[in-house]
Design an enzyme around this catalytic site. Sequence first.
Site: not given
Length: 348
Positions: A49, A41-42, A66, A164, A44, A47
């Site tokens: 996801t 999914l992504g 995550k 955030d 950052g 870490g």
Amino acid sequence: MNRFPPQLTQLHEWILQETRLGRMCGSPERFRDRYEILQVLGRGGFGITFLAKNAVLPGKPLCVIKQLCPKVTSIKSWERACQRFKKEAKALGELGNHPQIPMLLDYFEVKGEFYLVQEYVRGSTLAREIKKTGLKNEATVRKFLQELLPVLKYIHQHGTIHRDIKPHNLLRCEDDGRIVLIDFGAVKQELVNAGQNSIHRHATTNFVGTMGYAPPEQFSLNSVYASDIYALGVTCLYLLTGKSPLEFSYDQNTGEICWQQEVNVSESFALILGKMVKIPVKERFKSAQDVLRALEIESYVPTLTNCLTTQPPRSHTHKKPELAQGYLTPAQKTAIAIREWKAKLNKK
């Protein structure tokens, strides 16, 4: 696993090849004998996801895993990171009992890496929504604040600062349209702090947040509840203009965003937004409840404008002075409260 390839074009391929969950994507192999990994999914700064489904539960519900990767340099720092992770994950679990916060389903450590499993919220981020459907007007942004501020109030009452808040971390649920706040920075903050010795901690390595949305005190690692208020205010500016905070010009003397000429909002609502994004913490709203109260008072302004008299009430000789001066109608009391509120905001 502490480093990612520098080229973004190579990132997805690197994740699939070099991470355990990445290699499981699309395969029948299950992580911890229950999670089927579907896709990335992504990624950052702390870490990666993944979208997964729990294959042992009826209906195989979707979830988000995550993978958090603290930078540890010794066994002692790893043990400290593990303790912090468990503590913060439990705190995040308590927050998950709110309908606008993804529920924490599980957390565990595997081979020095930490994992959070949360419910999957099907929807689109507000950043994507703006690009797809266009800018929001004042009424919509006010409604957005009234929906999200109670969530901030809730997490602050639990002693947590999100750190955030931004359009990319706000999801509109596809099923019922509610706004969901995701990607809490609290766990990441504790992990990075735990993974380093205190003498080696620097703001550049410990900072959790996003440039432009985070206020100055957050860069100094002194986040307060008002830090989330600032980020929420900047998010409102994005909804109204479509501009990220780094696209605005800034006042060279105060450091504040020059946004007033970019938006079309009422004077009273502009005062609220202005106080949300004040650089000095002492001039900013201190809590989510303070912003909600200001919005509530501001909603009365149009209908009570005629009550805002500039002359004090005249005394009548046939009445006792203390009665003439002491009694105020409910409308007069409300008008005075609005006048005082506007005067305080104008001083800021």
